[in-house]
Write a protein that holds these residues in place. Sequence first.
Motif, PDB file in Angstrom:
ATOM      1  N   THR A 170     -19.587 -22.825   8.679  1.00 41.13           N
ATOM      2  CA  THR A 170     -18.529 -23.365   7.481  1.00 41.13           C
ATOM      3  C   THR A 170     -17.744 -24.486   7.958  1.00 41.13           C
ATOM      4  OG1 THR A 170     -16.718 -21.754   8.740  1.00 41.13           O
ATOM      5  CG2 THR A 170     -17.991 -20.467   6.953  1.00 41.13           C
ATOM      6  N   GLU A 171     -18.112 -25.248   8.658  1.00 43.96           N
ATOM      7  CA  GLU A 171     -17.514 -26.518   9.101  1.00 43.96           C
ATOM      8  C   GLU A 171     -18.616 -27.508   9.536  1.00 43.96           C
ATOM      9  OE1 GLU A 171     -14.011 -26.441  11.625  1.00 43.96           O
ATOM     10  OE2 GLU A 171     -13.566 -24.522  10.752  1.00 43.96           O
ATOM     11  N   ASP A 172     -18.412 -28.967   9.460  1.00 45.15           N
ATOM     12  CA  ASP A 172     -19.286 -29.604   9.929  1.00 45.15           C
ATOM     13  C   ASP A 172     -18.975 -30.062  11.431  1.00 45.15           C
ATOM     14  OD1 ASP A 172     -21.074 -31.698   9.688  1.00 45.15           O
ATOM     15  OD2 ASP A 172     -19.932 -33.214   8.953  1.00 45.15           O
ATOM     16  N   ASN A 173     -20.016 -29.643  12.201  1.00 45.66           N
ATOM     17  CA  ASN A 173     -19.765 -29.858  13.816  1.00 45.66           C
ATOM     18  C   ASN A 173     -18.440 -29.704  14.010  1.00 45.66           C
ATOM     19  OD1 ASN A 173     -20.983 -30.471  16.241  1.00 45.66           O
ATOM     20  ND2 ASN A 173     -20.416 -32.552  15.948  1.00 45.66           N
ATOM     21  N   PRO A 174     -17.940 -28.421  13.970  1.00 47.51           N
ATOM     22  CA  PRO A 174     -16.566 -28.333  14.531  1.00 47.51           C
ATOM     23  C   PRO A 174     -16.488 -28.477  16.020  1.00 47.51           C
ATOM     24  CG  PRO A 174     -17.605 -26.354  14.025  1.00 47.51           C
ATOM     25  CD  PRO A 174     -18.584 -27.260  13.616  1.00 47.51           C
ATOM     26  N   THR A 175     -15.312 -28.866  16.521  1.00 49.51           N
ATOM     27  CA  THR A 175     -14.960 -28.773  18.032  1.00 49.51           C
ATOM     28  C   THR A 175     -14.308 -27.449  18.215  1.00 49.51           C
ATOM     29  OG1 THR A 175     -14.698 -31.114  18.261  1.00 49.51           O
ATOM     30  CG2 THR A 175     -13.468 -29.802  19.824  1.00 49.51           C
ATOM     31  N   ILE A 176     -15.243 -26.546  19.216  1.00 53.49           N
ATOM     32  CA  ILE A 176     -14.659 -25.165  19.336  1.00 53.49           C
ATOM     33  C   ILE A 176     -13.609 -25.357  20.629  1.00 53.49           C
ATOM     34  CG2 ILE A 176     -16.693 -24.196  18.633  1.00 53.49           C
ATOM     35  CD1 ILE A 176     -16.392 -24.329  22.287  1.00 53.49           C
ATOM     36  N   LYS A 177     -13.143 -24.157  20.993  1.00 52.08           N
ATOM     37  CA  LYS A 177     -11.980 -23.978  21.741  1.00 52.08           C
ATOM     38  C   LYS A 177     -12.834 -23.349  23.139  1.00 52.08           C
ATOM     39  CE  LYS A 177      -7.849 -23.730  23.544  1.00 52.08           C
ATOM     40  NZ  LYS A 177      -7.989 -23.866  24.871  1.00 52.08           N
ATOM     41  N   PRO A 178     -12.814 -24.346  24.330  1.00 49.15           N
ATOM     42  CA  PRO A 178     -13.203 -23.503  25.464  1.00 49.15           C
ATOM     43  C   PRO A 178     -12.282 -22.678  26.034  1.00 49.15           C
ATOM     44  CG  PRO A 178     -13.439 -25.740  25.684  1.00 49.15           C
ATOM     45  CD  PRO A 178     -12.733 -25.450  24.286  1.00 49.15           C
ATOM     46  N   TYR A 179     -12.800 -21.619  26.921  1.00 52.06           N
ATOM     47  CA  TYR A 179     -11.836 -20.766  27.537  1.00 52.06           C
ATOM     48  C   TYR A 179     -12.128 -20.418  29.066  1.00 52.06           C
ATOM     49  CZ  TYR A 179     -15.166 -16.991  27.205  1.00 52.06           C
ATOM     50  OH  TYR A 179     -16.321 -16.191  27.380  1.00 52.06           O
ATOM     51  N   GLU A 180     -11.006 -20.290  29.749  1.00 47.92           N
ATOM     52  CA  GLU A 180     -11.310 -19.934  31.166  1.00 47.92           C
ATOM     53  C   GLU A 180     -11.577 -18.428  31.302  1.00 47.92           C
ATOM     54  OE1 GLU A 180     -11.149 -22.478  33.398  1.00 47.92           O
ATOM     55  OE2 GLU A 180     -10.646 -23.854  31.820  1.00 47.92           O
ATOM     56  N   GLU A 181     -13.010 -18.245  31.494  1.00 42.11           N
ATOM     57  CA  GLU A 181     -13.684 -16.986  31.553  1.00 42.11           C
ATOM     58  C   GLU A 181     -13.128 -16.485  33.033  1.00 42.11           C
ATOM     59  OE1 GLU A 181     -18.096 -17.858  33.386  1.00 42.11           O
ATOM     60  OE2 GLU A 181     -17.660 -17.912  31.001  1.00 42.11           O
ATOM     61  N   GLY A 182     -13.039 -17.148  33.976  1.00 39.92           N
ATOM     62  CA  GLY A 182     -12.433 -16.363  35.197  1.00 39.92           C
ATOM     63  C   GLY A 182     -11.207 -15.895  35.097  1.00 39.92           C
TER      64      GLY A 182
END
Length: 175
Positions: free
Chosen positions: A82-94
Amino acid sequence: MTNLQYPIGPFVYGQAHTFEQVREAIDHIANQAHRFTELVGKWGDDRLDTPYRPEGWTVRQLVHHVADSHMNAYIRTKLALTEDNPTIKPYEEGEWAKLPDSVLPASHSLVILSNLHDRWVAVLRGLNEADFDRTYYHPGSNRTFTLGEVIRNYQWHGEHHYQHIYRLAERNGWV
């Protein structure tokens, strides 16, 4: 230790893929929740709280992690569509694996996975070949990913963690 950590080997990024390979990955994702439930759905706390390897997460944490990870993947998929090459939010899985919900029954995340994968697969099966060339940017990796690669990665991700649990069960005579 490498076989315990990467039972099916690490995911290899940047490989070319065909539309058929992406569709096969979607079919695999469609069945992942069922496979996890069949494997661990009736296990007691003694098994669920067993680490899959020394210094590794417990089975319970793995199941919750797969749900967390795949929820993020589902949202990232929708953003890319739905967006043009959006920057996603990483997360700290650990760090997520240490939060208070990590001790809840695994069944909570198995239900989430079942419903989440139904929705995610419905979106993915409704796409055309060109849609899998849509992208998002992952600032933690400092690279752009196509949805085709993302889907193949999450096929691998689910199988990777399933095999962690399955091989633990084999080693302990639980299957």
